[in-house]
Write an enzyme that holds these catalytic residues in place. Sequence first.
Site, PDB file in Angstrom:
ATOM      1  CB  ILE A  18      -0.946  -0.024   1.223  1.00  0.00           C
ATOM      2  CG1 ILE A  18      -1.928  -1.199   1.112  1.00  0.00           C
ATOM      3  CG2 ILE A  18      -1.696   1.300   1.361  1.00  0.00           C
ATOM      4  CD1 ILE A  18      -2.764  -1.444   2.374  1.00  0.00           C
ATOM      5  CG  ASP A  37       9.929  -0.126   4.025  1.00  0.00           C
ATOM      6  OD1 ASP A  37       8.754  -0.166   3.622  1.00  0.00           O
ATOM      7  OD2 ASP A  37      10.459  -1.055   4.675  1.00  0.00           O
ATOM      8  CG  ASP A  65      12.835   0.825  13.582  1.00  0.00           C
ATOM      9  OD1 ASP A  65      11.595   0.979  13.642  1.00  0.00           O
ATOM     10  OD2 ASP A  65      13.463   0.043  14.311  1.00  0.00           O
ATOM     11  CG  ASN A  92       1.322   2.827   4.622  1.00  0.00           C
ATOM     12  OD1 ASN A  92       0.141   2.458   4.598  1.00  0.00           O
ATOM     13  ND2 ASN A  92       2.289   2.119   4.055  1.00  0.00           N
ATOM     14  CE1 TYR A 163      -2.020  -4.699  11.419  1.00  0.00           C
ATOM     15  CE2 TYR A 163      -4.381  -5.154  11.345  1.00  0.00           C
ATOM     16  CZ  TYR A 163      -3.249  -4.595  10.778  1.00  0.00           C
ATOM     17  OH  TYR A 163      -3.332  -3.923   9.577  1.00  0.00           O
TER      18      TYR A 163
HETATM   19  N1  LIG Z   1      -2.988  -5.430   3.525  1.00  0.00           N
HETATM   20  C1  LIG Z   1      -4.114  -5.220   4.186  1.00  0.00           C
HETATM   21  O1  LIG Z   1      -5.093  -5.958   4.023  1.00  0.00           O
HETATM   22  C2  LIG Z   1      -4.241  -4.083   5.157  1.00  0.00           C
HETATM   23  C3  LIG Z   1      -5.507  -3.821   5.687  1.00  0.00           C
HETATM   24  C4  LIG Z   1      -5.648  -2.756   6.580  1.00  0.00           C
HETATM   25  C5  LIG Z   1      -4.566  -1.989   6.940  1.00  0.00           C
HETATM   26  N2  LIG Z   1      -3.345  -2.293   6.413  1.00  0.00           N
HETATM   27  C6  LIG Z   1      -2.230  -1.443   6.844  1.00  0.00           C
HETATM   28  O2  LIG Z   1      -1.668  -0.828   5.707  1.00  0.00           O
HETATM   29  C7  LIG Z   1      -0.286  -0.561   5.939  1.00  0.00           C
HETATM   30  C8  LIG Z   1       0.536  -1.151   4.831  1.00  0.00           C
HETATM   31  O3  LIG Z   1       0.254  -2.541   4.764  1.00  0.00           O
HETATM   32  P1  LIG Z   1       0.710  -3.477   3.542  1.00  0.00           P
HETATM   33  O4  LIG Z   1      -0.376  -4.463   3.360  1.00  0.00           O
HETATM   34  O5  LIG Z   1       1.194  -2.652   2.399  1.00  0.00           O
HETATM   35  O6  LIG Z   1       1.923  -4.243   4.265  1.00  0.00           O
HETATM   36  P2  LIG Z   1       3.334  -4.764   3.727  1.00  0.00           P
HETATM   37  O7  LIG Z   1       3.806  -5.733   4.750  1.00  0.00           O
HETATM   38  O8  LIG Z   1       3.239  -5.223   2.321  1.00  0.00           O
HETATM   39  O9  LIG Z   1       4.225  -3.445   3.781  1.00  0.00           O
HETATM   40  C9  LIG Z   1       4.563  -2.861   5.004  1.00  0.00           C
HETATM   41  C10 LIG Z   1       5.890  -2.153   4.859  1.00  0.00           C
HETATM   42  O10 LIG Z   1       6.207  -1.571   6.143  1.00  0.00           O
HETATM   43  C11 LIG Z   1       7.607  -1.752   6.367  1.00  0.00           C
HETATM   44  N3  LIG Z   1       7.922  -1.703   7.786  1.00  0.00           N
HETATM   45  C12 LIG Z   1       7.668  -2.654   8.724  1.00  0.00           C
HETATM   46  N4  LIG Z   1       8.162  -2.281   9.905  1.00  0.00           N
HETATM   47  C13 LIG Z   1       8.729  -1.058   9.745  1.00  0.00           C
HETATM   48  C14 LIG Z   1       9.407  -0.157  10.608  1.00  0.00           C
HETATM   49  N5  LIG Z   1       9.612  -0.450  11.895  1.00  0.00           N
HETATM   50  N6  LIG Z   1       9.841   1.008  10.099  1.00  0.00           N
HETATM   51  C15 LIG Z   1       9.653   1.303   8.784  1.00  0.00           C
HETATM   52  N7  LIG Z   1       9.043   0.485   7.918  1.00  0.00           N
HETATM   53  C16 LIG Z   1       8.577  -0.695   8.390  1.00  0.00           C
HETATM   54  C17 LIG Z   1       7.905  -3.114   5.744  1.00  0.00           C
HETATM   55  O11 LIG Z   1       9.292  -3.268   5.469  1.00  0.00           O
HETATM   56  C18 LIG Z   1       7.034  -3.091   4.476  1.00  0.00           C
HETATM   57  O12 LIG Z   1       7.730  -2.589   3.375  1.00  0.00           O
HETATM   58  C19 LIG Z   1       0.012  -1.151   7.323  1.00  0.00           C
HETATM   59  O13 LIG Z   1      -0.092  -0.138   8.299  1.00  0.00           O
HETATM   60  C20 LIG Z   1      -1.095  -2.165   7.508  1.00  0.00           C
HETATM   61  O14 LIG Z   1      -1.335  -2.432   8.858  1.00  0.00           O
HETATM   62  C21 LIG Z   1      -3.156  -3.302   5.533  1.00  0.00           C
END
Ligand SMILES: NC(=O)c1ccc[n+]([C@@H]2O[C@H](COP(=O)([O-])OP(=O)(O)OC[C@H]3O[C@@H](n4cnc5c(N)ncnc54)[C@H](O)[C@@H]3O)[C@@H](O)[C@H]2O)c1
Length: 268
Positions: A18, A37, A65, A92, A163
């Site tokens: 996302i 990231d 981080d 995000n 979560y």
């Molecule tokens: N995929 C879904 O269905 C969904 C639904 C609701 C909310 N979300 C939220 O959307 C956001 C993005 O989710 P996604 O599905 O793209 O996840 P993803 O796991 O594909 O991407 C998350 C990214 O965050 C980075 N990350 C993790 N820990 C970190 C840290 N400490 N510092 C910096 N970067 C860090 C990871 O390296 C990764 O690139 C998140 O907050 C997630 O909770 C996702």
Amino acid sequence: MGRVTGRACIVTGAARGIGRAIGEALLEEGAKVCFADIDGDGVATVARENAARFDPQHVTSARVDVTDRAAVRAMIDHTVETFGRLDVKFNNAGVNKPMNFMDVDEDNWNFVMGVNGLGCMIGMQEAARQMMAQGRGPDGMAGKIVNTASIASRQGFDNVAPYCASKFAVVSLTQSGARDLAKHGITVTGFAPGVVKTEMWEQVDRDLMEIGASARPGQAMEEFSASILKGRVATPPDITGTTTFLASRESDYMTGQIVMIDGGMTLV
Ligand SMILES: NC(=O)c1ccc[n+]([C@@H]2O[C@H](COP(=O)([O-])OP(=O)(O)OC[C@H]3O[C@@H](n4cnc5c(N)ncnc54)[C@H](O)[C@@H]3O)[C@@H](O)[C@H]2O)c1
């Protein structure tokens, strides 16, 4: 003219999923974007690929981080050195690590709450500090902070208790931040995706099988998303029309609100 032409933005969690899509959609509408990231190589690659598609001066990246305040400050400093200011900050980055409720331990809680809760708060504070110091931009905007919530911000789901707690925290941080930062003209909003097909969900699917909560690959996603009124799970582009709107002038009169983008899963 794009909706966000000239706006200097940071998106965390932007190496994939996302976050990457949010950043690319902002670039498509004229913004300048720092992809940030914990996966430094990943965001460097994303930035390189986008520098070939867009004006290279509109793209940069930072390893961060989000739980480390000094690293968050360094990311903001880098963005300001590169683009001259910070107009929009997307908090995000997020993690999930499913465990049965009775098995959740302090490590699991601290890991998930650390990135999703504390990381969001630090990101909001440090972005606001920069926005207050620089003052309003050429378009009169004081700054926008946009947080990634979830359907898990609205209900507690099985096997992902920390979560859900962390995403409820994102909602209250959005509300508290909006109230506190209004006097500086800074708005704070958020958006709540439902089920989005990203690597996070692929990992959640594997984890749920590992803890015995599902029997076969894809089962958890199918069961979880059976009630989506739109009849399918989301992909990142389903999210980005709204995220660019939240970064644009069109959302100037919104603050403290979370926009649900879940295809009609959670009608609250
Ligand atoms: N995929 C879904 O269905 C969904 C639904 C609701 C909310 N979300 C939220 O959307 C956001 C993005 O989710 P996604 O599905 O793209 O996840 P993803 O796991 O594909 O991407 C998350 C990214 O965050 C980075 N990350 C993790 N820990 C970190 C840290 N400490 N510092 C910096 N970067 C860090 C990871 O390296 C990764 O690139 C998140 O907050 C997630 O909770 C996702």
